[in-house]
Design an enzyme around this catalytic site. Sequence first.
Site, PDB file in Angstrom:
ATOM      1  N   LYS A   1      -8.282  13.978   4.132  1.00 38.19           N
ATOM      2  CA  LYS A   1      -7.365  12.844   4.143  1.00 38.19           C
ATOM      3  C   LYS A   1      -6.375  13.088   5.270  1.00 38.19           C
ATOM      4  CE  LYS A   1      -6.392  13.972  -0.216  1.00 38.19           C
ATOM      5  NZ  LYS A   1      -6.540  12.737  -0.950  1.00 38.19           N
ATOM      6  N   ARG A   2      -5.545  12.093   5.620  1.00 42.09           N
ATOM      7  CA  ARG A   2      -4.518  12.346   6.617  1.00 42.09           C
ATOM      8  C   ARG A   2      -3.630  13.525   6.183  1.00 42.09           C
ATOM      9  NH1 ARG A   2      -4.053   8.626  11.035  1.00 42.09           N
ATOM     10  NH2 ARG A   2      -2.099   9.680  11.492  1.00 42.09           N
TER      11      ARG A   2
ATOM     12  N   HIS B   1       0.801  -1.231   0.000  1.00 36.92           N
ATOM     13  CA  HIS B   1       0.000   0.000   0.000  1.00 36.92           C
ATOM     14  C   HIS B   1       0.827   1.272   0.000  1.00 36.92           C
ATOM     15  CE1 HIS B   1      -3.988  -1.831   0.786  1.00 36.92           C
ATOM     16  NE2 HIS B   1      -3.284  -2.741   1.451  1.00 36.92           N
TER      17      HIS B   1
ATOM     18  N   THR C   1      -8.562   6.511  -2.188  1.00 33.66           N
ATOM     19  CA  THR C   1      -9.901   5.927  -2.311  1.00 33.66           C
ATOM     20  C   THR C   1     -10.945   7.019  -2.110  1.00 33.66           C
ATOM     21  OG1 THR C   1      -9.607   5.201  -0.023  1.00 33.66           O
ATOM     22  CG2 THR C   1      -9.405   3.526  -1.733  1.00 33.66           C
TER      23      THR C   1
ATOM     24  N   LYS D   1       0.880  14.618   0.564  1.00 31.05           N
ATOM     25  CA  LYS D   1      -0.481  14.896   0.105  1.00 31.05           C
ATOM     26  C   LYS D   1      -0.683  16.388  -0.190  1.00 31.05           C
ATOM     27  CE  LYS D   1      -2.370  10.952   2.739  1.00 31.05           C
ATOM     28  NZ  LYS D   1      -3.044  10.054   1.772  1.00 31.05           N
TER      29      LYS D   1
ATOM     30  N   LYS E   1     -14.691   8.165  -4.103  1.00 26.83           N
ATOM     31  CA  LYS E   1     -15.963   8.531  -3.455  1.00 26.83           C
ATOM     32  C   LYS E   1     -16.459   9.876  -3.982  1.00 26.83           C
ATOM     33  CE  LYS E   1     -14.161   6.086   0.533  1.00 26.83           C
ATOM     34  NZ  LYS E   1     -13.369   6.226   1.775  1.00 26.83           N
TER      35      LYS E   1
HETATM   36  C1  26V Z   1       2.293   2.052   8.258  1.00 25.47           C
HETATM   37  C2  26V Z   1       2.483   2.050   9.603  1.00 25.47           C
HETATM   38  C3  26V Z   1       3.861   2.044  10.108  1.00 25.47           C
HETATM   39  C4  26V Z   1       3.957   1.658  11.555  1.00 25.47           C
HETATM   40  C5  26V Z   1       2.918   2.324  12.410  1.00 25.47           C
HETATM   41  C6  26V Z   1       1.510   2.050  11.934  1.00 25.47           C
HETATM   42  C7  26V Z   1       1.379   2.079  10.458  1.00 25.47           C
HETATM   43  C8  26V Z   1       0.113   2.097   9.907  1.00 25.47           C
HETATM   44  C9  26V Z   1      -0.059   2.100   8.547  1.00 25.47           C
HETATM   45  C10 26V Z   1       1.036   2.078   7.714  1.00 25.47           C
HETATM   46  C11 26V Z   1       0.894   2.020   6.234  1.00 25.47           C
HETATM   47  C12 26V Z   1       0.091   3.062   5.651  1.00 25.47           C
HETATM   48  C13 26V Z   1      -0.107   2.759   4.212  1.00 25.47           C
HETATM   49  C14 26V Z   1      -1.395   3.280   3.702  1.00 25.47           C
HETATM   50  O1  26V Z   1      -2.303   3.613   4.441  1.00 25.47           O
HETATM   51  N1  26V Z   1      -1.498   3.323   2.408  1.00 25.47           N
HETATM   52  C15 26V Z   1      -2.692   3.831   1.750  1.00 25.47           C
HETATM   53  O2  26V Z   1      -3.425   2.707   1.317  1.00 25.47           O
HETATM   54  C16 26V Z   1      -4.612   3.086   0.650  1.00 25.47           C
HETATM   55  C17 26V Z   1      -5.373   1.817   0.332  1.00 25.47           C
HETATM   56  O3  26V Z   1      -4.681   1.046  -0.588  1.00 25.47           O
HETATM   57  C18 26V Z   1      -4.273   3.878  -0.588  1.00 25.47           C
HETATM   58  O4  26V Z   1      -5.466   4.282  -1.209  1.00 25.47           O
HETATM   59  C19 26V Z   1      -3.440   5.108  -0.234  1.00 25.47           C
HETATM   60  O5  26V Z   1      -3.031   5.772  -1.383  1.00 25.47           O
HETATM   61  C20 26V Z   1      -2.232   4.680   0.577  1.00 25.47           C
HETATM   62  O6  26V Z   1      -1.542   5.813   1.070  1.00 25.47           O
END
Ligand code: 26V
Length: 793
Positions: free
Chosen positions: A532-533, A352, A640, A538, A644
Amino acid sequence: MTQLPSAETLRDQILYHLTHTQGRGEEFATTFDWRLAVSYTIRDLIVTPWMAALRGARDQGRKRVYYLSMEFLIGRILEDAIINLGLNDSMDGALDLLGLNKQQILDDEPDAALGNGGLGRLAACFMESLSSLSVPAFGYGIRYEHGLFRQRFEAGQQVETPEDWLNQPHPWEFVRLDYSYAIGFKGHVEQVDGRAVWHPGESVIARAYDTPVIGWQGDWANTLRLWGAHPTTLFDLHRFNAGDHTAAAEPEALARTISRVLYPDDGTESGKELRLKQEYFLTAAALQDILRRFLSEHDDLRQLPDKVAIQLNDTHPAIAGPELIRLLMDDHGMDFPTARDIARGTLNYTNHTLLPEALERWSTWLMGRVLPRHMQIIQMIDDDHRLQTRRPDHLGIVHHDEVRMGELAFVMAGRVNGVSALHTDLVKSTVFADLNRLHPGRIVNQTNGVTPRRWLRMSNPALSAVLDDVIGTGWTGDLDQLRGLEPHAEDPALLARLRAAKRANKVWLSDGLLAGLGVRADPDAIFDVQVKRIHEYKRQLLNILEAIALWRRIHDDPNGDWVPRVKIFGGKAAPGYWLAKTVIHLINDVAATINTDPVTRDFLQIAYPPNYNVSMAEDLIPAADLSEQISTAGKEASGTGNMKFTMNGALTIGTLDGANVEIRDHVGPENFFLFGLTADKVDQARARPGHARAAIEASDDLSAALHMIAEGRFGRPEPYFALLDRTWNDDPFLVASDFDDYFAAQRQVDAAYRDPARWDRMAALNIARSGFFSSDRTIRGYLRDIWKLEPGA
Ligand code: 26V
């Protein structure tokens, strides 16, 4: 469902639950009591198809899908369930009969915020689509006591407070005391007769809490099984008897820590022992549960790949590879190659993000201490992979005393997928280029999608009513049917109805913004939304700089033909992400100055409602005219939210990044406001020394905007010095390089909005051509290319 209950039947059931489940008389009932009574009434109607689905899958010996995810960003459940059961009208009737206010009841439900952002919300949409397609599936996650933090603003700055959704009864879950598994950590490994025996030094119990997820039309429900951590021994009786009452409760407190709180980061490496324990806790509990179920139906574990498909949502559960091998070798006596092949036939991995800071790595020291047997197996997997691929030089899974979880997940997966066409290309050509050469064909694309039940039918009843009327109701279960709208895109009567629906949503939001924030949002202005975050990539900074530049231009020519705009921001920053928090502060400071300026206030307003979450998205997206998807090209894996907005008739201003590329291809380039560098140009641009300074000096609008911040036009400038310095001297996400093109694209937006007939036509075509972005399509892709099983319906 065969027979839908009438309003009267629902009313009677609600009263029954109010009395017999809540133990309340009508005259004393609070909104909370009524909400629970309504929820139990709806839950009763889900249980029957749920049991039937579980039984059917077992009786027919069907292959099952298991979705392992550290995050499920569910949001509220009640209204979604009512809609999927087809009970919207009878429930309205029942609540009328009882004299209750539906909105008030729905709003009483807390969001289940067990996720950070896109990755967690995608998992929730997938669960809903899996049920809608009658695919036997389980979601496995963690039952965090505290979901994502609540956000407040104090003097414009983000303040986090704990979220406590479980401080009240959660009517949707069933606790399964009989499905409890011991999960070990630490300790040592002993060799006994040539077999490894792991003696964990600590252990906790994983207990199952099940929530049914009902699909569209209520025929099928799957299980979201969330694990709660509990102590193996409740408390230390010896210490208690010795009078140390606090210490006696220690085992309980320690165990519970594991499912206490969601990590509030979405892309910064945490490197914390607790996070690794959470990941292993989820994965080990899920795998024990999967093998127990498999062995209750079959007796030969070599058939696992025929009956089980496991999807790893990012690398967070990637310890599943070593864990499955461990179970097959140490508990079931298999040799390594057999165990490896079974694991690889069963596991798949979705990537992701390619941002280096978000790729998980664990020090071999920590991994070896927390999971000593797994560290040995990881070493075996790595050595074996080098041998099998005849690449002794290969960088490998273990590198520089770190376990690289992406490489581990890749090597142990049958299929690896990216989440948009562009992202998958980049997965192949960058981070996993070497592994892609060694395993051609393993990487496949599955472009993300979103469920049209929640994101259109539920959240946008005004638009849904128009669609039902013009093309029939079939679109809800088959979003490609939105194409039926296309022949009407020139019909003024249809366009007027779409406009009226959008306006109604804008009026509703405008009332909310006034009541909640005191911001005056004119429903005839462009509602320009970025939710978004908050992340540098972004580029919320680009958006707020554009607002400053526009404000200045309006000031210079207050009688100009300006198109009124309301800029709406929403989103949280990770608590430790200092620059992102500075951007939040800046947006709030700029809003405070601009919103009260008598010269410009009719043309430009900025609203930043705090605590953006799923429920807020459901209010904002249907009211948006313009969707901001402005990430630096190559950085947003998919997005995503972008999908929407499109299906709700907002036009996109965006870069060629993530799924924006496919959205533009589908809606047509003439119906999309494109700007910015492309992914293949970004690295070059960044490598040019002084790139940002050059771009700033070449742009009047941008240099003026930056100077205004530095001069203190939006409050004390000191908090922004570091941000300004970074923008001038480093600007890794190319805000400066893309600014002028963005500003110009925004003026094209203004021009299009001035011509209502043109705008409405573009919006209609965006809706009509958004069918591809249903998560039903995405799930069909996973079934075909990855899981190798048929949908049920
Ligand atoms: C990484 C970590 C690192 C350690 C701490 C907790 C944590 C939590 C999440 C992540 C990964 C985040 C990756 C993410 O959210 N990617 C998003 O995924 C969406 C669904 O595929 C996508 O639409 C977004 O573009 C993408 O940023």
